[in-house]
Every structure is written in C-alpha cells, then in structure tokens.
Design an enzyme around this catalytic site. Structure first.
Site, PDB file in Angstrom:
ATOM      1  N   ARG A 171      82.829 -88.060  -3.865  1.00 15.44           N
ATOM      2  CA  ARG A 171      83.861 -88.310  -2.851  1.00 15.44           C
ATOM      3  C   ARG A 171      84.145 -87.060  -2.020  1.00 15.44           C
ATOM      4  O   ARG A 171      84.928 -87.099  -1.088  1.00 15.44           O
ATOM      5  CB  ARG A 171      85.152 -88.784  -3.522  1.00 15.44           C
ATOM      6  CG  ARG A 171      85.054 -90.128  -4.214  1.00 15.44           C
ATOM      7  CD  ARG A 171      86.430 -90.713  -4.459  1.00 15.44           C
ATOM      8  NE  ARG A 171      87.224 -89.890  -5.345  1.00 15.44           N
ATOM      9  CZ  ARG A 171      87.308 -90.061  -6.659  1.00 15.44           C
ATOM     10  NH1 ARG A 171      86.618 -91.018  -7.232  1.00 15.44           N
ATOM     11  NH2 ARG A 171      88.075 -89.283  -7.394  1.00 15.44           N
ATOM     12  N   ARG A 175      79.879 -80.595   4.892  1.00 20.79           N
ATOM     13  CA  ARG A 175      79.558 -80.856   6.296  1.00 20.79           C
ATOM     14  C   ARG A 175      78.861 -79.646   6.899  1.00 20.79           C
ATOM     15  O   ARG A 175      79.298 -78.509   6.688  1.00 20.79           O
ATOM     16  CB  ARG A 175      80.830 -81.173   7.083  1.00 20.79           C
ATOM     17  CG  ARG A 175      81.527 -82.432   6.597  1.00 20.79           C
ATOM     18  CD  ARG A 175      82.795 -82.694   7.372  1.00 20.79           C
ATOM     19  NE  ARG A 175      83.466 -83.889   6.866  1.00 20.79           N
ATOM     20  CZ  ARG A 175      84.767 -84.089   6.904  1.00 20.79           C
ATOM     21  NH1 ARG A 175      85.552 -83.169   7.440  1.00 20.79           N
ATOM     22  NH2 ARG A 175      85.292 -85.192   6.425  1.00 20.79           N
ATOM     23  N   ARG A 247      96.248 -89.034 -15.937  1.00 22.99           N
ATOM     24  CA  ARG A 247      96.806 -87.725 -15.596  1.00 22.99           C
ATOM     25  C   ARG A 247      98.093 -87.978 -14.816  1.00 22.99           C
ATOM     26  O   ARG A 247      98.192 -88.956 -14.057  1.00 22.99           O
ATOM     27  CB  ARG A 247      95.829 -86.927 -14.736  1.00 22.99           C
ATOM     28  CG  ARG A 247      94.502 -86.666 -15.382  1.00 22.99           C
ATOM     29  CD  ARG A 247      94.585 -85.716 -16.549  1.00 22.99           C
ATOM     30  NE  ARG A 247      94.853 -84.347 -16.118  1.00 22.99           N
ATOM     31  CZ  ARG A 247      95.085 -83.333 -16.956  1.00 22.99           C
ATOM     32  NH1 ARG A 247      95.117 -83.541 -18.261  1.00 22.99           N
ATOM     33  NH2 ARG A 247      95.295 -82.107 -16.487  1.00 22.99           N
ATOM     34  N   ARG A 277      97.860 -77.103  -6.189  1.00 19.43           N
ATOM     35  CA  ARG A 277      98.065 -76.983  -4.747  1.00 19.43           C
ATOM     36  C   ARG A 277      99.548 -76.834  -4.449  1.00 19.43           C
ATOM     37  O   ARG A 277     100.403 -77.082  -5.316  1.00 19.43           O
ATOM     38  CB  ARG A 277      97.499 -78.194  -4.008  1.00 19.43           C
ATOM     39  CG  ARG A 277      98.146 -79.523  -4.357  1.00 19.43           C
ATOM     40  CD  ARG A 277      97.452 -80.672  -3.622  1.00 19.43           C
ATOM     41  NE  ARG A 277      98.074 -81.961  -3.893  1.00 19.43           N
ATOM     42  CZ  ARG A 277      97.683 -83.107  -3.351  1.00 19.43           C
ATOM     43  NH1 ARG A 277      96.671 -83.130  -2.493  1.00 19.43           N
ATOM     44  NH2 ARG A 277      98.293 -84.238  -3.642  1.00 19.43           N
ATOM     45  N   GLU A 298     102.238 -78.130  -7.340  1.00 18.94           N
ATOM     46  CA  GLU A 298     101.799 -79.317  -8.068  1.00 18.94           C
ATOM     47  C   GLU A 298     101.020 -78.894  -9.307  1.00 18.94           C
ATOM     48  O   GLU A 298     100.105 -78.077  -9.231  1.00 18.94           O
ATOM     49  CB  GLU A 298     100.893 -80.156  -7.163  1.00 18.94           C
ATOM     50  CG  GLU A 298     101.261 -81.611  -7.114  1.00 18.94           C
ATOM     51  CD  GLU A 298     100.471 -82.362  -6.048  1.00 18.94           C
ATOM     52  OE1 GLU A 298      99.350 -82.787  -6.350  1.00 18.94           O
ATOM     53  OE2 GLU A 298     100.991 -82.507  -4.919  1.00 18.94           O
ATOM     54  N   TYR A 346      91.472 -95.782  -9.373  1.00 21.69           N
ATOM     55  CA  TYR A 346      92.056 -94.978  -8.305  1.00 21.69           C
ATOM     56  C   TYR A 346      91.809 -95.700  -6.986  1.00 21.69           C
ATOM     57  O   TYR A 346      90.665 -95.991  -6.627  1.00 21.69           O
ATOM     58  CB  TYR A 346      91.433 -93.577  -8.253  1.00 21.69           C
ATOM     59  CG  TYR A 346      92.021 -92.747  -7.133  1.00 21.69           C
ATOM     60  CD1 TYR A 346      93.226 -92.077  -7.319  1.00 21.69           C
ATOM     61  CD2 TYR A 346      91.406 -92.679  -5.888  1.00 21.69           C
ATOM     62  CE1 TYR A 346      93.802 -91.340  -6.296  1.00 21.69           C
ATOM     63  CE2 TYR A 346      91.972 -91.946  -4.861  1.00 21.69           C
ATOM     64  CZ  TYR A 346      93.164 -91.284  -5.067  1.00 21.69           C
ATOM     65  OH  TYR A 346      93.735 -90.566  -4.039  1.00 21.69           O
ATOM     66  N   ASP A 348      92.846 -95.841  -2.749  1.00 18.55           N
ATOM     67  CA  ASP A 348      93.546 -95.365  -1.569  1.00 18.55           C
ATOM     68  C   ASP A 348      94.440 -96.479  -1.038  1.00 18.55           C
ATOM     69  O   ASP A 348      94.262 -97.669  -1.358  1.00 18.55           O
ATOM     70  CB  ASP A 348      92.546 -94.928  -0.497  1.00 18.55           C
ATOM     71  CG  ASP A 348      91.901 -93.592  -0.827  1.00 18.55           C
ATOM     72  OD1 ASP A 348      92.572 -92.755  -1.458  1.00 18.55           O
ATOM     73  OD2 ASP A 348      90.728 -93.387  -0.461  1.00 18.55           O
TER      74      ASP A 348
END
Length: 381
Positions: A171, A175, A247, A277, A298, A346, A348
């Site tokens: 995922r 680039r 988690r 983060r 976090e 999971y 989105d």
C-alpha cells in the site's frame, strides 16, 4: 420492516439512510455519546480548531458514486495530504519520491536514473517476498528501508517487520517523480464542517431514530426484522471463542501558539522516538485561520478489552480465530455483519461507504425476492 443497526458510524448511517428511503423504520444505537464512530469530529473549545478526535481522516476515492454521495451530504473542500517524516535528523517527504531519493542519497537523479539506482539497491535474490521486510528490501533496498519503514513499522505494529505479511507494504508506493501527494485518487477532500456534520445529514430522515450511549442487548433483536452489526465481530458473540487482535492508539495532546510543524502529519521513523507521528489539526482545515494549534503525539500499542480497536492485526493466529467466528456468524439468522469491525478488515472511508451502499442494495433485493440476506455481503477473508 423494523431494522436495528448497531453502530452510528459510516456503515450504520449509510445503510440506515438507504433503507429509510425505501420505507423501512431504522433504529440506530451506539454505545458512545456521539455519532460518527472513529470519524467523529468536533470543534476544540480552547482554540476553535476542528479536531479529528480519533486521528486524522482524509477522504480520497476513485469511486465517482461514493464521491457524489458524500457531496450530497457535505460541502467538500479540496485537500491533499502531504506527509513528512523525521528520520535520522532530517525531514523528508512521503511517500518516497524523487525528492526523497535525491535528498536522502545526496544526488540529482532524473526519473529514469533514480529508477535504475533504486533497482541497484534492491535485493534481487528475493524473488517472491513473503514478509514486510522482504518486500521492502526487494523494492527499495536496505538504506530506505531502515530510514523510513523499519522503525515506524515496529512501533505501529509492535513486532518485527519479519513477522508481518508483504501485503502491508504494497500500500506504500515509491514514486519516481516529485509528486508528494500521499494519495493517488482522483477525488480528495475534507468536509468543510467536519465528518460529524456530514453523518448528521445522512441520518436526517424521519424514519431514522438514533439512540446514543446505548449498548446492544440481544433482546433488542426480538423487536427487529433484521439486524446490521457494525461492532466487533467477536463482540457479537461475547468473545466466546477468544478476542481477535487489534492495535489501538493513545493520543498525547499539547497546544502550540502559532504553527508547530508546518504540516498536518509528521511521521517519526526512528525507533528511539516513542511516538509514530504528530498531527497538527488546524492544517486539516487550511481554509480556516487559528492562532492556537492543538497537536497530538500518537502512540500505537496492543488493544486491551476496554480500548478502542483501530487496526486489525490479521496474523496467523487471528486469521485462524477469524475463520471460526465467520462460521459462527453464518449460522445466524437475520443478522448481517458490516464495516471495519464487523468484517475485521482495515477499510478506508470510501470503501466503507461503497460497501454500505452495496449491502443496502443486497438487502432490498433479497426483500423483493423473498430470499435470505447473507451474514456477510463482503467477506472478511
């Protein structure tokens, strides 16, 4: 029909709205004191900043139907998530892109040169990567893996990348241009007034009733013609076979006057930094202006029985237990398991909405045909 929907997040709201518009009475309950599930947003009373209370949610999709759906219920403002990461004493752009590569290695490579350079770093002896670590070493090599993926992954998942499946890293793109937009979907944005306002609009229908701070009691199903369950799959059965692994996240808030980090999300790739983060929430609403700035460190850890589950672990032990719960779920009548928790995946936000729309369609089709509604419209496996 009388429909009971357990959970007032995206799944429950969207399914409820579709069925209410088709003439069914929908009762939606949620154990929390607010709607929206983990997408819940609210104004910070101290600074006026719109907060994503359960961590940041950026809407992104290629699904035109879903994009049209959310825009019917909220005013979406264009927003691109440009994530940075602090690693080994420097700040870089994520996902790994041409700027990241040139900065990290002190080069000025063009795209074709960078592609060949990274390929030279890759471990080509790994023909079929099976673990996260093998996937990273095969496609980016040891230096980028150590700097950007290894430490962060150990903190996020609480285990060695050697224990995680390669699919997790698929995922995360690399680039070979200067595009630092974290997502690659055509449609990206934020609801101007937050996700909770959007979900309130979805729930605004005379055939929908919402009851908050209300836990599910199996006796409730006696008064319902069908139940849609978006809570934890194992929770429906009282965790009788054991608990599926998740988690969870802990958030440590601090408030800064001004601009703390210059971006919405700053990852920390080094293993010796305990947080994964820092998020600075006023940057999720760049069309607004606020002096005070709520920020959140976090931390990721294993979820306990009283914690909010975020990320399904889905390693070998969990998958074995999941199979047992799926078999148990399929033995039920008049119950359909939906969403992130109900299918132990999971998801989105756009996928959650698409699956909710499709699930409502399957229900209405089965009602018309006089057939049974499946326990899972979208398989957890």
């Amino acid at each position: 029909m009388n429909i009971l929907l357990v959970g007032a997040g995206l799944s429950g709201a969207v399914i409820g709205r579709q069925l209410a518009e088709a003439g069914h009475d929908c009762r939606i309950i949620d154990s929390r004191p607010h709607i929206g599930g983990n997408c819940h947003t609210q104004r910070d009373p101290e600074t006026g900043v719109m907060l994503h209370l359960y961590g940041p949610h950026i809407f992104h999709t290629d699904d035109e139907g879903v994009w049209a759906y959310v825009n019917r219920h909220a005013d979406f403002v264009p927003f691109q998530n440009r994530v940075k990461t602090t690693s080994q004493g420097a700040v870089y752009s994520l996902p790994v892109n041409l700027h990241t590569i040139n900065q990290f290695f002190g080069t000025t490579l063009r795209p074709d040169e960078a592609r060949a350079f990274i390929e030279s770093k890759a471990d080509n002896s790994i023909a079929d990567p099976e673990t996260f670590e093998e996937q990273a070493l095969r496609f980016v090599g040891p230096e980028l893996y150590e700097a950007f993926f290894k430490g962060y992954t150990e903190k996020q998942w609480g285990c060695s990348p050697r224990e995680l499946p390669a699919s997790i890293l698929k995922r995360l793109p690399v680039r070979f241009n200067y595009d630092d937009n974290y997502f690659f979907h055509r449609f990206q944005g934020m609801p101007r007034d937050g996700y909770t306002a959007m979900i309130e609009d979805i729930l605004d229908h005379p055939r929908i009733t919402v009851e908050l701070e209300t836990s599910y009691d199996p006796a409730m199903a006696d008064d319902a013609d069908h139940v849609f369950w978006s809570g934890p799959l194992d929770g429906f059965f009282g965790y009788s076979l054991g608990r599926l692994g998740y988690r969870t996240l802990d958030f440590e808030r601090f408030t800064y006057q001004g601009d703390y980090q210059g971006c919405a999300v700053m990852n920390y790739g080094d293993r010796d930094v305990p947080w994964t983060r820092i998020t600075e929430h006023k940057h999720f609403s760049p069309w607004e202006s606020h002096e005070g700035s709520p920020c959140y460190r976090e931390y990721s850890r294993e979820a306990g029985p009283k914690d909010i589950p975020y990320y399904p672990i889905r390693l070998v032990e969990e998958k074995s237990l999941l199979t047992q719960y799926i078999d148990l779920a399929r033995s039920q009548e008049k119950v359909t398991f939906v969403g992130r928790l109900g299918t132990y995946r999971y998801l989105d936000m756009d996928v959650t909405i698409r699956e909710a729309l499709d699930t409502a369609g399957v229900f209405l089709g089965a009602e018309k045909a006089g057939t049974a509604v499946p326990a899972f419209v979208n398989s957890p496996q």
